[in-house]
Design a protein around this motif. Structure first.
Motif, PDB file in Angstrom:
ATOM      1  N   HIS A 180       0.183   1.317   6.670  1.00 52.21           N
ATOM      2  CA  HIS A 180       1.200   2.337   5.899  1.00 52.21           C
ATOM      3  C   HIS A 180       3.032   1.764   7.340  1.00 52.21           C
ATOM      4  O   HIS A 180       2.805   1.465   8.475  1.00 52.21           O
ATOM      5  CB  HIS A 180       1.769   3.256   6.168  1.00 52.21           C
ATOM      6  N   HIS A 210       1.635   4.460  -2.992  1.00 50.93           N
ATOM      7  CA  HIS A 210       1.810   5.844  -2.489  1.00 50.93           C
ATOM      8  C   HIS A 210       2.777   6.491  -2.812  1.00 50.93           C
ATOM      9  O   HIS A 210       2.760   7.717  -3.255  1.00 50.93           O
ATOM     10  CB  HIS A 210       1.647   6.365  -0.818  1.00 50.93           C
ATOM     11  N   CYS A 235      -6.372   8.599   2.803  1.00 47.73           N
ATOM     12  CA  CYS A 235      -6.776   6.932   3.040  1.00 47.73           C
ATOM     13  C   CYS A 235      -6.498   6.694   4.333  1.00 47.73           C
ATOM     14  O   CYS A 235      -6.262   6.828   5.132  1.00 47.73           O
ATOM     15  CB  CYS A 235      -5.252   7.008   2.663  1.00 47.73           C
ATOM     16  N   HIS A 237       1.089  -1.447  -0.260  1.00 48.00           N
ATOM     17  CA  HIS A 237      -0.207   0.264  -0.101  1.00 48.00           C
ATOM     18  C   HIS A 237       1.118   1.576   0.234  1.00 48.00           C
ATOM     19  O   HIS A 237       0.459   1.969  -1.004  1.00 48.00           O
ATOM     20  CB  HIS A 237      -0.871   0.169   0.727  1.00 48.00           C
TER      21      HIS A 237
END
Ligand code: ZN
Length: 235
Positions: free
Chosen positions: A206, A109, A202, A105
């Motif tokens: 992360h 980004h 979001c 993920h």
């Protein structure tokens, strides 16, 4: 409503919680808890797997969903006795799956960051698919010379990996208008950004620093019919 503990710590793999209810649904048995570390599928990130345990009784979590009221539904099956409302339980998620999903993920980004560093202004981020099977990020807009761009983008994004940029997470709503993102009704807006880059709305998990992603491979760039799809993988 379930307290979403995974939002505040990607690397919390075990906690205790309380059973709010056990439901029989058309999708199978579901356990509802007061809080959870299980990520429910959404935002291009797959759900966590794991176990909810009380003594010798356990519930194997096979899928996880978040409903519009903010309740997390843990679907799965019981081993031994069923759990009951009010039980204190231990939650344990599959660590390797969570870490891989978070790295993938964050990689999505970071590719956005590299695109903005390269000043490819024709590409507007649309969506990301961060599953381990064929992850990609997709943009509105097209680019020329996609074959050349593969190595340029791969070099740039791995420079950002090696810079060890911290990930910043902000849940204050005061910046909503400024960065022009609409948060879903009733939800606190949450923004994620690598230090020095534009925040992005979001709700995923992360890494804490870009180096935790590892090397990013740009596998393919397809640009046609007004859209560009960048497929990637991580080592
Ligand atoms: Zn995201």
């Amino acid at each position: 409503m379930t307290e979403l503990v995974y939002l505040s710590d990607t690397y919390l793999f075990e906690i205790d919680a309380k059973v709010s209810s056990v439901e029989n649904t058309e999708n199978g048995i579901a356990v509802i808890l007061d809080k959870t570390i299980f990520y429910p599928q959404g935002g291009g990130q797959p759900y966590d797997l794991g176990e909810i345990v009380s003594g010798t009784n356990s519930f194997i979590v096979e899928s996880v969903r978040l409903d519009e009221k903010g309740t997390v539904w843990h679907f799965g099956r019981f081993i031994n006795e069923e759990l009951s409302e009010g039980d204190t339980v231990s939650l344990c998620i599959n660590k390797a799956r969570r870490v891989l999903n978070s790295r993938l993920h964050s990689a999505g980004h970071l590719i956005d960051c590299a695109i903005s560093e390269l000043k490819i202004n024709s590409l507007i981020p649309m969506k990301g698919f961060h599953f381990s099977e064929g992850p990609y990020v997709e943009y509105d807009g097209v680019v020329e010379n996609t074959n050349d761009l593969i190595s340029i983008l791969e070099d740039k994004v791995n420079i950002l990996v090696n810079l060890n940029l911290p990930v910043e997470i902000n849940t204050s709503c005061c910046n909503v208008d400024k960065i022009n993102i609409n948060a879903p009704a009733g939800k606190t807006p949450r923004f994620v950004n690598f230090l020095g880059f534009k925040p992005c709305g979001c709700g995923g998990t992360h890494v804490n620093y870009s180096s935790e992603i590892g090397k990013i491979i740009i596998r393919k760039i397809k640009s046609k019919k007004g859209r560009t799809k960048i497929s990637y993988s991580i080592l």
